[in-house]
Design an enzyme around this catalytic site. Structure first.
Site, PDB file in Angstrom:
ATOM      1  N   GLY A   1     -33.817  12.915  61.565  1.00 44.69           N
ATOM      2  CA  GLY A   1     -33.049  13.081  60.318  1.00 44.69           C
ATOM      3  C   GLY A   1     -32.948  11.821  59.443  1.00 44.69           C
ATOM      4  O   GLY A   1     -33.650  10.895  59.563  1.00 44.69           O
TER       5      GLY A   1
ATOM      6  N   TYR B   1     -14.454  19.122  58.441  1.00 39.41           N
ATOM      7  CA  TYR B   1     -15.605  18.504  58.009  1.00 39.41           C
ATOM      8  C   TYR B   1     -15.377  17.915  56.742  1.00 39.41           C
ATOM      9  O   TYR B   1     -15.835  16.643  56.559  1.00 39.41           O
ATOM     10  CB  TYR B   1     -16.885  19.314  57.978  1.00 39.41           C
TER      11      TYR B   1
END
Length: 257
Positions: free
Chosen positions: A8, A145
C-alpha cells in the site's frame, strides 16, 4: 524509516525514498510481504534495506523498533502503519480496538519522540504522519478510527509549530479512500473496487507522491485531491450534528456488501 511498509501507501513511499537515494528501515507485521517488498525495492534501487518485523499495535514496540536501528541516524520518519474497524462501538471487539489505538496513538507518538531527538541534534529531519480525511469530523460506525486519526492530525499540527526554525518539519497526510488493503480489512474482506461509493477512490502511487512532495516542502497538512480538500472543509460550514449524520449515511452505504 517507514512503518507499515510491506504494501500500500507504505511501500509506495518506500519506493520514493529509495528512488531519491535513501537507505531504508522498513517495519511491518507481515514478514513475507515485507521480504517481497525488499526484493522489489532491491531490484530497482541500490538502497541498503533493513527489515524489522514487529506488531506495531503492541505496548512499547516503538522502543523495540528504535533499538533495532542500532543508533543509525534517521533522516526521514514515515508513521504509516494503521488499520480501521467498522461497526457500532457497543458491538465492536475491544481487543482489536485497543490494538488500533495503541498503533495510531501510542506507537506513532512514541516513535516520533524517540526519532525526533536525533533530528533536532543534527538540525534536520522530516516526519510524515499518516492521518486521514476522517480526521476532520466524527465518524459513526468507525468512531475510534476517526477519533484516532483526529489525534494524529492535532498532534502533528502542534509539534510542527513547536519545531519551527529547528530544521525539522512535520507533515500530516490526510487521504480519502485509497485503493489499498486497508479498505479490504475495513470492508470485511471486500475489495475496495466493490465499495458502493467508489467515485473518489485514490491511487496509492498518486497519494504517496502527493504526500511525499508535501513532506519535502515542509507542508504541515496535506489533503490529496480536490474533492477531498472540499470535504475536509465541509465541517466548518455545516452544523456538527449534520456532518456527523452525513458521515454515518456514507459509511452505511459504503460498507453494506
Amino acid at each position: 524509516m517507514v512503518t507499515g511498509a510491506a504494501s500500500g501507501l507504505g511501500f509506495e513511499l518506500a519506493l520514493l525514498l529509495a528512488r531519491d537515494g535513501y537507505d531504508l528501515i522498513l517495519a511491518d507485521i507481515d514478514a513475507d510481504k515485507l521480504q517481497q517488498a525488499k526484493e522489489n525495492l532491491a531490484s530497482q534501487y541500490a538502497s541498503e534495506i533493513q527489515l524489522i518485523v514487529k506488531d506495531l499495535s503492541k505496548n512499547n514496540v516503538a522502543e523495540q523498533i528504535f533499538e533495532a536501528t542500532h543508533g543509525k541516524p534517521i533522516d526521514v520518519l514515515i508513521n504509516n502503519a494503521g488499520f480501521g474497524i467498522f461497526g457500532t462501538f457497543s458491538n465492536t471487539d475491544w481487543q482489536r480496538e485497543m490494538d488500533m489505538l495503541n498503533l495510531h496513538v501510542m506507537t506513532t507518538t512514541h516513535l516520533t519522540k524517540l526519532v525526533l531527538k536525533g533530528m533536532l541534534e543534527r538540525g534536520e529531519g522530516r516526519i510524515l504522519n499518516m492521518s486521514s480525511l476522517a480526521a476532520f469530523q466524527p465518524g459513526p460506525l468507525m468512531s475510534l478510527y476517526y477519533a484516532s486519526k483526529a489525534y494524529i492530525l492535532s498532534f502533528s499540527e502542534a509539534i510542527a509549530n513547536e519545531l519551527k526554525g529547528t530544521g525539522v518539519t512535520v507533515t500530516c497526510l490526510c487521504p480519502g479512500q485509497t485503493n489499498t488493503s486497508f479498505q479490504q480489512v475495513v470492508s470485511n474482506g471486500a475489495e475496495a473496487s466493490n465499495n458502493k461509493i467508489k467515485f473518489n477512490i485514490g491511487c496509492p502511487k498518486e497519494v504517496a507522491k502527493y504526500g511525499y512532495e508535501a513532506m519535502l516542502k515542509g507542508k504541515v497538512v496535506a489533503v490529496p485531491g480536490k474533492i477531498n480538500r472540499f470535504l475536509s472543509r465541509l465541517p466548518r460550514f455545516l452544523p456538527r450534528r449534520t456532518s456527523t449524520a452525513i458521515i454515518r449515511k456514507i459509511q452505511e452505504k459504503n460498507r453494506d456488501h
